[in-house]
Design a protein around this motif. Structure first.
Motif, mmCIF file in Angstrom:
data_model
loop_
_atom_site.group_PDB
_atom_site.id
_atom_site.type_symbol
_atom_site.label_atom_id
_atom_site.label_comp_id
_atom_site.label_asym_id
_atom_site.label_seq_id
_atom_site.Cartn_x
_atom_site.Cartn_y
_atom_site.Cartn_z
ATOM 1 N N LEU A 243 16.626 43.995 42.378
ATOM 2 C CA LEU A 243 16.206 42.783 43.066
ATOM 3 C C LEU A 243 14.782 43.007 43.567
ATOM 4 O O LEU A 243 14.562 43.789 44.497
ATOM 5 C CB LEU A 243 17.144 42.478 44.242
ATOM 6 C CG LEU A 243 18.640 42.418 43.934
ATOM 7 C CD1 LEU A 243 19.423 42.072 45.192
ATOM 8 C CD2 LEU A 243 18.928 41.424 42.833
ATOM 9 N N TRP A 244 13.811 42.368 42.929
ATOM 10 C CA TRP A 244 12.414 42.496 43.359
ATOM 11 C C TRP A 244 12.160 41.417 44.393
ATOM 12 O O TRP A 244 12.126 40.229 44.075
ATOM 13 C CB TRP A 244 11.482 42.372 42.171
ATOM 14 C CG TRP A 244 10.030 42.603 42.520
ATOM 15 C CD1 TRP A 244 9.508 42.837 43.751
ATOM 16 C CD2 TRP A 244 8.932 42.635 41.603
ATOM 17 N NE1 TRP A 244 8.162 43.013 43.688
ATOM 18 C CE2 TRP A 244 7.767 42.898 42.376
ATOM 19 C CE3 TRP A 244 8.810 42.482 40.233
ATOM 20 C CZ2 TRP A 244 6.506 42.988 41.787
ATOM 21 C CZ3 TRP A 244 7.542 42.571 39.655
ATOM 22 C CH2 TRP A 244 6.413 42.822 40.423
ATOM 23 N N LEU B 157 13.255 37.599 43.629
ATOM 24 C CA LEU B 157 13.685 36.883 44.828
ATOM 25 C C LEU B 157 12.459 36.598 45.689
ATOM 26 O O LEU B 157 11.644 37.494 45.939
ATOM 27 C CB LEU B 157 14.686 37.726 45.633
ATOM 28 C CG LEU B 157 15.886 38.297 44.876
ATOM 29 C CD1 LEU B 157 16.761 39.110 45.828
ATOM 30 C CD2 LEU B 157 16.689 37.190 44.235
ATOM 31 N N TRP B 158 12.359 35.346 46.161
ATOM 32 C CA TRP B 158 11.215 34.934 46.973
ATOM 33 C C TRP B 158 11.715 34.694 48.382
ATOM 34 O O TRP B 158 12.315 33.670 48.691
ATOM 35 C CB TRP B 158 10.562 33.702 46.359
ATOM 36 C CG TRP B 158 10.024 34.014 44.986
ATOM 37 C CD1 TRP B 158 10.700 33.965 43.806
ATOM 38 C CD2 TRP B 158 8.713 34.480 44.688
ATOM 39 N NE1 TRP B 158 9.898 34.367 42.769
ATOM 40 C CE2 TRP B 158 8.657 34.689 43.283
ATOM 41 C CE3 TRP B 158 7.578 34.744 45.444
ATOM 42 C CZ2 TRP B 158 7.516 35.142 42.635
ATOM 43 C CZ3 TRP B 158 6.429 35.188 44.799
ATOM 44 C CH2 TRP B 158 6.410 35.385 43.413
ATOM 45 N N ASN B 159 11.453 35.671 49.235
ATOM 46 C CA ASN B 159 12.011 35.684 50.585
ATOM 47 C C ASN B 159 11.109 34.940 51.589
ATOM 48 O O ASN B 159 9.948 34.636 51.301
ATOM 49 C CB ASN B 159 12.203 37.139 51.034
ATOM 50 C CG ASN B 159 13.031 37.243 52.294
ATOM 51 O OD1 ASN B 159 13.874 36.387 52.564
ATOM 52 N ND2 ASN B 159 12.798 38.280 53.081
ATOM 53 N N GLY C 165 12.977 32.390 39.462
ATOM 54 C CA GLY C 165 13.172 33.112 40.702
ATOM 55 C C GLY C 165 14.119 32.366 41.631
ATOM 56 O O GLY C 165 14.470 31.200 41.400
ATOM 57 N N ILE C 166 14.531 33.027 42.677
ATOM 58 C CA ILE C 166 15.432 32.432 43.665
ATOM 59 C C ILE C 166 14.731 32.421 45.016
ATOM 60 O O ILE C 166 14.263 33.456 45.488
ATOM 61 C CB ILE C 166 16.745 33.227 43.781
ATOM 62 C CG1 ILE C 166 17.508 33.196 42.458
ATOM 63 C CG2 ILE C 166 17.615 32.690 44.907
ATOM 64 C CD1 ILE C 166 18.784 34.022 42.486
ATOM 65 N N ALA C 167 14.629 31.226 45.603
ATOM 66 C CA ALA C 167 14.086 31.108 46.947
ATOM 67 C C ALA C 167 15.194 31.410 47.946
ATOM 68 O O ALA C 167 16.303 30.883 47.831
ATOM 69 C CB ALA C 167 13.542 29.705 47.171
#
Length: 469
Positions: free
Chosen positions: A314-315, A351-353, A367-369
């Motif tokens: 998971l980046w 993953l965009w945190n 990607g996943i927000a």
């Protein structure tokens, strides 16, 4: 049935204190030993309550004695179980008394009650069950898998394997292979009828059907292996991207220290969670960057090592810093590391945190927000993780547990069937080579259940069991 070389004894319950502890004996002719320990002859398969007596006749403890005569026992030999109070000292006293009583001279015969009674090796009770045809090898392995199961789904799947579900699938494939081999061998014996036999019995169709059945078993075995082994997931990214916060959010507990200070995480923090019954071994690693002190650099190198060994990475990107030049350089450093190290083939999920802090920031396609702070996007992450490793949702109820050696044996069988199909193709089938490939495929399947197995393989498998099992 294989004769047991000598009787064995062990404490069969886990170390520590408990309400009940069990000392188990397996061998032949255990009734004299049972009488010496309890002062009575236990009825087969009936629990009898009374004292377990020391050599001088004083009671060590009071509990239940159960006697299972061969072959109707777990090991296939006589089995005596002494169920006492679960204190470590009590169980050690009972164990020592069993070994001592075995050397007593029986008045009727003038011989020791149980010559050669010794402490059991790890897994030796189950090994004897396998050698005495009470369990096949896949079922024997399922015993330990059931004990080691970390989720309910894994336990249920191990129970199915122990009940023989996996073994029956292998037997069905083996029976089909045997039937096909009989046809080919008959054709080799009567070569003048070669074409008629092949067409009349639809050998090609039978082979294709076996290949499809094997593919189905492989797919289910891969799912079972996921349940047993779990998924090694590494959270990677730059310092302060929110890796520790994400681990805490996935685990539902404050496991990792979270501070605004870059480089807070110096070493790997591990936690096992589950998604739909699949164990996930999640590793929070040190932030990846080129600079840092000597201690942090050690943590960073360990992070790269875990990334290379992961089933999925998971980046974690920081949406609030995506336009910062230094941050962009750090992202490029990680991208180059992923491309040049052996981590290049590891499945990667972007993953965009901190989406809660930057709700209008653009998230690249695929990607996943998410927000590790609010929990936004965690459900989507869980589902993508399962997809990434090939988990088929809803298939759990029919799965059996499987191990890596099972997958390798199935893969070899599939390769031999593929080669068999090549030898069958064409106007002049090479039946002798076809027969050999079918034989090798059958041998590969036989390794799963133990029909064909080397002694060193058995030693490796049973040495990993606990003592007393």
């Amino acid at each position: 049935m294989h004769a047991a070389p000598d009787p064995i004894v062990a404490i069969a319950t886990a170390p520590g204190r408990g309400a009940v502890g069990i000392v188990r004996v397996s061998g032949r002719g255990l009734l004299p030993l049972a009488r010496a320990l309890t002062g009575r002859t236990p009825a087969p398969r009936h629990a009898s309550y009374g004292a377990f007596m020391d050599a001088d006749g004083s009671p060590i403890d009071h509990g239940l004695a159960l006697y299972f005569p061969a072959p109707q026992s777990y090991t296939g030999d006589d089995v005596l179980e002494l169920q006492a109070h679960g204190g470590p000292v009590v169980l050690q006293l009972l164990l020592a008394r069993c070994l001592q009583a075995a050397t007593q001279i029986e008045p009727a015969s003038g011989q020791a009650l149980l010559p050669r009674l010794r402490l059991a090796r790890p897994g030796e009770f189950t090994e004897r069950a396998f050698l005495n045809d009470k369990l096949d090898l896949a079922q024997a392995e399922a015993v330990m898998d059931l004990i080691d199961a970390s989720t309910e789904q894994a336990a249920r799947s191990a129970s199915r394997s122990l009940a023989g579900d996996f073994s029956r699938e292998i037997e069905r494939l083996t029976d089909g292979l045997i039937q096909l081999r009989m046809l080919i061998e008959a054709t080799l014996d009567f070569p003048e009828e070669e074409i008629d036999v092949l067409s009349a019995h639809d050998v090609r169709g039978q082979l294709l059907k076996l290949q499809q059945t094997l593919r189905d078993v492989q797919a289910r075995a891969r799912q079972g292996a996921l349940l047993r082994e779990g998924i090694q997931v590494v959270i990677a990214g730059q310092p302060n991207a929110g890796k520790s916060s994400l681990l805490n959010a996935l685990a539902g507990a404050e496991l990792a220290i979270v501070t605004p200070i870059a480089g807070t995480t110096r070493d790997v923090v591990r936690q096992t969670i589950q998604i739909e019954g699949v164990p996930l071994h999640v590793l929070d690693t040190a932030g990846l960057r080129a600079a840092g002190d000597a201690v942090e650099q050690i943590g960073i190198e360990r992070a790269w090592q875990h990334i290379e060994q992961a089933d999925a990475v998971l980046w974690l990107h920081d949406l609030t810093r995506q336009h910062d030049a230094d941050y962009a350089a750090g992202e490029q450093h990680i991208a180059e590391g992923l491309a040049t190290r052996s981590a290049a083939g590891v499945p990667l999920l972007h993953l965009w945190n901190k989406h809660d802090a930057a709700p209008d920031a653009a998230v690249p396609e695929g990607g996943i927000a998410l927000s590790a702070r609010t929990g936004e996007g965690l459900d989507a992450l869980r589902q993508r993780l399962l997809q990434l490793v090939g988990w088929q949702g809803g298939a759990g109820e029919g799965l059996f547990i499987a191990r890596e050696r099972h997958l390798q044996a199935l893969a070899r069988a599939a390769a031999h069937l593929e080669a068999a199909g090549d030898h069958l193709a064409g106007a002049a089938p090479m039946l002798d080579l076809l027969a050999e490939e079918l034989r090798l495929a059958q041998n590969a399947l036989g390794e799963i259940t133990g029909q064909f197995s080397a002694d060193d393989l058995l030693g490796v498998i049973f040495a990993r069991f606990c003592i007393g099992k």
